[in-house]
Motif scaffolding. Structure first.
Motif, PDB file in Angstrom:
ATOM      1  N   ALA A  73       0.799  -1.229   0.000  1.00 55.96           N
ATOM      2  CA  ALA A  73       0.000   0.000   0.000  1.00 55.96           C
ATOM      3  C   ALA A  73       0.830   1.277   0.000  1.00 55.96           C
ATOM      4  O   ALA A  73       0.390   2.302  -0.526  1.00 55.96           O
ATOM      5  CB  ALA A  73      -0.925  -0.002   1.215  1.00 55.96           C
ATOM      6  N   ILE A  74       2.006   1.244   0.580  1.00 57.16           N
ATOM      7  CA  ILE A  74       2.795   2.474   0.739  1.00 57.16           C
ATOM      8  C   ILE A  74       3.236   3.059  -0.597  1.00 57.16           C
ATOM      9  O   ILE A  74       3.171   4.264  -0.797  1.00 57.16           O
ATOM     10  CB  ILE A  74       4.024   2.220   1.642  1.00 57.16           C
ATOM     11  N   VAL A  75       3.708   2.238  -1.517  1.00 56.75           N
ATOM     12  CA  VAL A  75       4.271   2.771  -2.760  1.00 56.75           C
ATOM     13  C   VAL A  75       3.242   3.573  -3.551  1.00 56.75           C
ATOM     14  O   VAL A  75       3.510   4.724  -3.917  1.00 56.75           O
ATOM     15  CB  VAL A  75       4.932   1.659  -3.606  1.00 56.75           C
ATOM     16  N   PRO A  76       2.044   3.033  -3.841  1.00 61.46           N
ATOM     17  CA  PRO A  76       1.075   3.864  -4.567  1.00 61.46           C
ATOM     18  C   PRO A  76       0.594   5.071  -3.757  1.00 61.46           C
ATOM     19  O   PRO A  76       0.366   6.150  -4.320  1.00 61.46           O
ATOM     20  CB  PRO A  76      -0.083   2.924  -4.898  1.00 61.46           C
ATOM     21  N   LYS A  82       2.866  12.351  -3.207  1.00 65.78           N
ATOM     22  CA  LYS A  82       3.968  13.101  -3.829  1.00 65.78           C
ATOM     23  C   LYS A  82       3.456  13.932  -4.999  1.00 65.78           C
ATOM     24  O   LYS A  82       3.820  15.106  -5.142  1.00 65.78           O
ATOM     25  CB  LYS A  82       5.060  12.138  -4.285  1.00 65.78           C
ATOM     26  N   ASP A  83       2.607  13.334  -5.840  1.00 66.56           N
ATOM     27  CA  ASP A  83       2.050  14.065  -6.986  1.00 66.56           C
ATOM     28  C   ASP A  83       1.148  15.208  -6.554  1.00 66.56           C
ATOM     29  O   ASP A  83       1.156  16.283  -7.156  1.00 66.56           O
ATOM     30  CB  ASP A  83       1.272  13.123  -7.901  1.00 66.56           C
ATOM     31  N   LEU A  88       7.905  16.200   0.356  1.00 70.23           N
ATOM     32  CA  LEU A  88       7.967  16.312   1.824  1.00 70.23           C
ATOM     33  C   LEU A  88       6.720  15.740   2.479  1.00 70.23           C
ATOM     34  O   LEU A  88       6.806  15.065   3.514  1.00 70.23           O
ATOM     35  CB  LEU A  88       8.184  17.763   2.240  1.00 70.23           C
ATOM     36  N   ALA A  89       5.567  15.997   1.899  1.00 69.02           N
ATOM     37  CA  ALA A  89       4.325  15.435   2.442  1.00 69.02           C
ATOM     38  C   ALA A  89       4.325  13.913   2.330  1.00 69.02           C
ATOM     39  O   ALA A  89       3.873  13.213   3.245  1.00 69.02           O
ATOM     40  CB  ALA A  89       3.114  16.023   1.723  1.00 69.02           C
ATOM     41  N   ALA A  90       4.844  13.399   1.222  1.00 65.67           N
ATOM     42  CA  ALA A  90       4.916  11.951   1.050  1.00 65.67           C
ATOM     43  C   ALA A  90       5.850  11.333   2.084  1.00 65.67           C
ATOM     44  O   ALA A  90       5.544  10.288   2.671  1.00 65.67           O
ATOM     45  CB  ALA A  90       5.389  11.615  -0.367  1.00 65.67           C
ATOM     46  N   ARG A  91       6.957  11.993   2.346  1.00 63.49           N
ATOM     47  CA  ARG A  91       7.890  11.485   3.361  1.00 63.49           C
ATOM     48  C   ARG A  91       7.295  11.571   4.760  1.00 63.49           C
ATOM     49  O   ARG A  91       7.532  10.695   5.592  1.00 63.49           O
ATOM     50  CB  ARG A  91       9.212  12.242   3.279  1.00 63.49           C
ATOM     51  N   GLN A 161      11.741   1.740  -2.183  1.00 63.55           N
ATOM     52  CA  GLN A 161      11.209   1.441  -3.503  1.00 63.55           C
ATOM     53  C   GLN A 161      10.560   2.685  -4.110  1.00 63.55           C
ATOM     54  O   GLN A 161      10.786   2.995  -5.281  1.00 63.55           O
ATOM     55  CB  GLN A 161      10.200   0.305  -3.422  1.00 63.55           C
ATOM     56  N   ALA A 162       9.776   3.407  -3.329  1.00 63.26           N
ATOM     57  CA  ALA A 162       9.099   4.599  -3.824  1.00 63.26           C
ATOM     58  C   ALA A 162      10.098   5.673  -4.245  1.00 63.26           C
ATOM     59  O   ALA A 162       9.852   6.420  -5.195  1.00 63.26           O
ATOM     60  CB  ALA A 162       8.150   5.147  -2.759  1.00 63.26           C
ATOM     61  N   GLU A 163      11.216   5.744  -3.549  1.00 64.87           N
ATOM     62  CA  GLU A 163      12.233   6.743  -3.876  1.00 64.87           C
ATOM     63  C   GLU A 163      13.320   6.188  -4.798  1.00 64.87           C
ATOM     64  O   GLU A 163      14.331   6.840  -5.041  1.00 64.87           O
ATOM     65  CB  GLU A 163      12.843   7.305  -2.592  1.00 64.87           C
TER      66      GLU A 163
END
Length: 182
Positions: A73-76, A82-83, A88-91, A161-163
């Protein structure tokens, strides 16, 4: 995916990531073989091995339940935040999930340590017959703190993975079991 994201450079990037992750998986399997040989040499095939396997199985299963969907769930979710709101909000979102799972892992570790005797009696009543019950309790208490660390692993892997930090994921995948053994 934009036109800039597709094409030979994306394919090359995906290929490098695949090679890195596959290399990490191969090293992890080699580490697993070394672990099994170590267990056979140090503990032997006896009640002590049964005690160890009982002590390892429950924490691993509980961590899997605690973190089961997080990695998926975290990656999507990270990509969407992020989009919409920026990196920063995604982190911050990942950090929040990390804190909550870390707290859950700590509570789980404390519960395993406090109730180790009852857990061993409930899950492996036959260990009392061959004298391995005390070993299983000792192993479970020794391994309990690792559940706190293992509970945040899925979040850290998903964040990497997301980064697109695939080398870090590979190193962590190989290093984590060695740190646990130490």
């Amino acid at each position: 995916m934009s036109a800039a994201d597709s094409g030979p450079s994306s394919l090359a990037s995906a290929g490098r990531a695949t090679v890195l992750l596959t290399g990490g998986a191969v090293l992890d399997h080699a580490r697993g073989l070394v672990r099994q040989l170590f267990l056979a040499a140090e503990i032997g095939i006896a009640g002590s091995l049964d005690a160890f396997l009982i002590a390892v199985a429950l924490p691993q299963a509980l961590v899997a339940v605690l973190t089961g969907g997080v990695g998926v769930a975290i990656v999507p979710a990270y990509a969407q935040v992020k989009d919409e709101l920026g990196v920063l909000a995604a982190r911050r979102m990942v950090g929040t999930v990390l804190v909550w799972l870390g707290l859950g892992g700590i509570l789980l570790a404390v519960g395993l340590w406090v109730f180790a005797s009852a857990i061993v009696d409930l899950t492996a009543p036959g260990l009392a017959d061959n004298g391995a019950r005390d070993d299983a309790i000792r192993y479970l208490r020794s391994l309990a703190p690792l559940t706190a660390l293992a509970s945040i692993t899925a979040v850290l892997q998903a964040a990497c993975q997301a980064e697109r930090l695939f080398p870090a994921m590979t190193i962590a995948g190989v290093a984590n079991p060695f740190l646990a053994l130490a």
